[in-house]
Motif scaffolding. Sequence first.
Motif, PDB file in Angstrom:
ATOM      1  N   HIS A  75      23.332  17.079  10.503  1.00 34.69           N
ATOM      2  CA  HIS A  75      23.112  17.195   9.055  1.00 34.69           C
ATOM      3  C   HIS A  75      23.562  18.510   8.424  1.00 34.69           C
ATOM      4  O   HIS A  75      23.726  18.567   7.201  1.00 34.69           O
ATOM      5  CB  HIS A  75      21.622  16.999   8.747  1.00 34.69           C
ATOM      6  N   ALA A  76      23.764  19.549   9.209  1.00 33.89           N
ATOM      7  CA  ALA A  76      24.098  20.849   8.619  1.00 33.89           C
ATOM      8  C   ALA A  76      25.410  20.856   7.839  1.00 33.89           C
ATOM      9  O   ALA A  76      25.468  21.461   6.750  1.00 33.89           O
ATOM     10  CB  ALA A  76      24.111  21.928   9.702  1.00 33.89           C
ATOM     11  N   PRO A  77      26.483  20.215   8.310  1.00 27.27           N
ATOM     12  CA  PRO A  77      27.733  20.278   7.538  1.00 27.27           C
ATOM     13  C   PRO A  77      27.614  19.716   6.122  1.00 27.27           C
ATOM     14  O   PRO A  77      28.070  20.339   5.157  1.00 27.27           O
ATOM     15  CB  PRO A  77      28.706  19.454   8.396  1.00 27.27           C
ATOM     16  N   ALA A  78      26.997  18.545   5.992  1.00 26.02           N
ATOM     17  CA  ALA A  78      26.852  17.944   4.664  1.00 26.02           C
ATOM     18  C   ALA A  78      25.918  18.770   3.798  1.00 26.02           C
ATOM     19  O   ALA A  78      26.156  18.944   2.593  1.00 26.02           O
ATOM     20  CB  ALA A  78      26.339  16.513   4.786  1.00 26.02           C
ATOM     21  N   HIS A  86      25.439  21.941   3.986  1.00 30.76           N
ATOM     22  CA  HIS A  86      26.171  23.153   3.600  1.00 30.76           C
ATOM     23  C   HIS A  86      27.087  22.868   2.411  1.00 30.76           C
ATOM     24  O   HIS A  86      27.168  23.666   1.465  1.00 30.76           O
ATOM     25  CB  HIS A  86      26.982  23.663   4.789  1.00 30.76           C
ATOM     26  N   ARG A  87      27.781  21.735   2.424  1.00 32.29           N
ATOM     27  CA  ARG A  87      28.642  21.373   1.296  1.00 32.29           C
ATOM     28  C   ARG A  87      27.833  21.219   0.023  1.00 32.29           C
ATOM     29  O   ARG A  87      28.255  21.658  -1.057  1.00 32.29           O
ATOM     30  CB  ARG A  87      29.410  20.085   1.603  1.00 32.29           C
ATOM     31  N   TYR A  88      26.659  20.607   0.150  1.00 33.18           N
ATOM     32  CA  TYR A  88      25.807  20.391  -1.021  1.00 33.18           C
ATOM     33  C   TYR A  88      25.343  21.721  -1.608  1.00 33.18           C
ATOM     34  O   TYR A  88      25.440  21.947  -2.825  1.00 33.18           O
ATOM     35  CB  TYR A  88      24.599  19.541  -0.621  1.00 33.18           C
ATOM     36  N   VAL A  89      24.865  22.606  -0.765  1.00 33.40           N
ATOM     37  CA  VAL A  89      24.383  23.905  -1.241  1.00 33.40           C
ATOM     38  C   VAL A  89      25.535  24.717  -1.817  1.00 33.40           C
ATOM     39  O   VAL A  89      25.377  25.403  -2.834  1.00 33.40           O
ATOM     40  CB  VAL A  89      23.681  24.681  -0.108  1.00 33.40           C
ATOM     41  N   THR A  90      26.698  24.622  -1.206  1.00 29.08           N
ATOM     42  CA  THR A  90      27.861  25.351  -1.709  1.00 29.08           C
ATOM     43  C   THR A  90      28.221  24.892  -3.114  1.00 29.08           C
ATOM     44  O   THR A  90      28.540  25.712  -3.986  1.00 29.08           O
ATOM     45  CB  THR A  90      29.067  25.158  -0.776  1.00 29.08           C
ATOM     46  N   ARG A  91      28.155  23.593  -3.355  1.00 32.25           N
ATOM     47  CA  ARG A  91      28.446  23.083  -4.694  1.00 32.25           C
ATOM     48  C   ARG A  91      27.419  23.572  -5.703  1.00 32.25           C
ATOM     49  O   ARG A  91      27.736  23.754  -6.881  1.00 32.25           O
ATOM     50  CB  ARG A  91      28.487  21.547  -4.695  1.00 32.25           C
ATOM     51  N   ARG A  92      26.188  23.772  -5.248  1.00 35.27           N
ATOM     52  CA  ARG A  92      25.137  24.234  -6.153  1.00 35.27           C
ATOM     53  C   ARG A  92      25.223  25.730  -6.424  1.00 35.27           C
ATOM     54  O   ARG A  92      25.060  26.160  -7.575  1.00 35.27           O
ATOM     55  CB  ARG A  92      23.765  23.913  -5.550  1.00 35.27           C
ATOM     56  N   LEU A  93      25.446  26.511  -5.378  1.00 35.24           N
ATOM     57  CA  LEU A  93      25.294  27.964  -5.496  1.00 35.24           C
ATOM     58  C   LEU A  93      26.505  28.769  -5.067  1.00 35.24           C
ATOM     59  O   LEU A  93      26.518  29.987  -5.232  1.00 35.24           O
ATOM     60  CB  LEU A  93      24.083  28.429  -4.674  1.00 35.24           C
ATOM     61  N   GLY A  94      27.512  28.120  -4.501  1.00 36.14           N
ATOM     62  CA  GLY A  94      28.653  28.856  -3.996  1.00 36.14           C
ATOM     63  C   GLY A  94      28.482  29.188  -2.518  1.00 36.14           C
ATOM     64  O   GLY A  94      27.395  29.084  -1.956  1.00 36.14           O
ATOM     65  N   PRO A 102      13.096   7.075   9.946  1.00 36.24           N
ATOM     66  CA  PRO A 102      14.124   7.392  10.937  1.00 36.24           C
ATOM     67  C   PRO A 102      15.178   8.382  10.449  1.00 36.24           C
ATOM     68  O   PRO A 102      15.871   8.994  11.257  1.00 36.24           O
ATOM     69  CB  PRO A 102      14.765   6.034  11.235  1.00 36.24           C
ATOM     70  N   ASN A 103      15.306   8.542   9.148  1.00 33.71           N
ATOM     71  CA  ASN A 103      16.329   9.435   8.585  1.00 33.71           C
ATOM     72  C   ASN A 103      15.659  10.689   8.030  1.00 33.71           C
ATOM     73  O   ASN A 103      14.848  10.615   7.107  1.00 33.71           O
ATOM     74  CB  ASN A 103      17.108   8.717   7.482  1.00 33.71           C
ATOM     75  N   ALA A 104      16.015  11.848   8.567  1.00 32.95           N
ATOM     76  CA  ALA A 104      15.389  13.107   8.155  1.00 32.95           C
ATOM     77  C   ALA A 104      16.114  13.794   7.002  1.00 32.95           C
ATOM     78  O   ALA A 104      15.690  14.865   6.565  1.00 32.95           O
ATOM     79  CB  ALA A 104      15.311  14.063   9.347  1.00 32.95           C
ATOM     80  N   ARG A 105      17.189  13.207   6.511  1.00 29.55           N
ATOM     81  CA  ARG A 105      17.943  13.869   5.435  1.00 29.55           C
ATOM     82  C   ARG A 105      17.076  14.225   4.231  1.00 29.55           C
ATOM     83  O   ARG A 105      17.138  15.360   3.743  1.00 29.55           O
ATOM     84  CB  ARG A 105      19.116  12.989   4.973  1.00 29.55           C
ATOM     85  N   PRO A 106      16.285  13.291   3.690  1.00 26.13           N
ATOM     86  CA  PRO A 106      15.473  13.666   2.535  1.00 26.13           C
ATOM     87  C   PRO A 106      14.530  14.836   2.827  1.00 26.13           C
ATOM     88  O   PRO A 106      14.327  15.703   1.971  1.00 26.13           O
ATOM     89  CB  PRO A 106      14.696  12.373   2.222  1.00 26.13           C
TER      90      PRO A 106
END
Length: 213
Positions: free
Chosen positions: A28-31, A33-41, A68-72
């Motif tokens: 889950h870290a790569p996705a 990271h992309r999400y946080v980057t879009r939010r904050l750089g 079963p999915n820990a993403r949220p």
Amino acid sequence: METDLDDAEVIKHARRDPAAFSVLFDRHAPALHRYVTRRLGDSVADDIVSETFLTALRRLGRYDTDYPNARPWLYGIAANLIGKHRRAEVRAYLSLARTGVDEVAESYADRVEARVTASAAQRDLVRALATLSPKDREVLLMIAWADFSYEETARALGVPVGTVRSRLHRARRKTREALGGVDPSAVSDVVNISDTADVSDVSDVSEEETGRG
């Protein structure tokens, strides 16, 4: 450890052997990271992602393994950390509104309808994002950029699904107004809102029906 286990099973293993937690990180870290980057750089994304997973590791015992999915769960932790940088996020949106240059997601307005120029749509939209309340913006961007469903967003933020719908309704109304009344589907294109999130029905959901978030 088998890497084809679902997140809940990985967490069960990690409670006994913390080394197993690396599977969750790799997954889950790569996705995130992309999400946080879009939010904050990019400058703070590494720190926020690292702190998210350190916090998750400390809280393994609290995770409800019925899911079963820990993403949220992970994105909910990240949302709290992102919240500490809200001023920086708003400044970034306002800067983008002034300059029209988004170093993280330059093409994010590429598919707006022909009657709305990409640069104008992008500037108007990010200006609207800057004026949204933090809670409404969090819902909109989880659905838009993390491709979460209503239910996943509700789990991430610890609120009822009706509250998610209400907040998204308000956010979409503001973005629609910012784009001069452009059809909501165009707004969806601008922010890449996933069709799987069933966003098209939000404009028909009243705040009175869902309860105010």
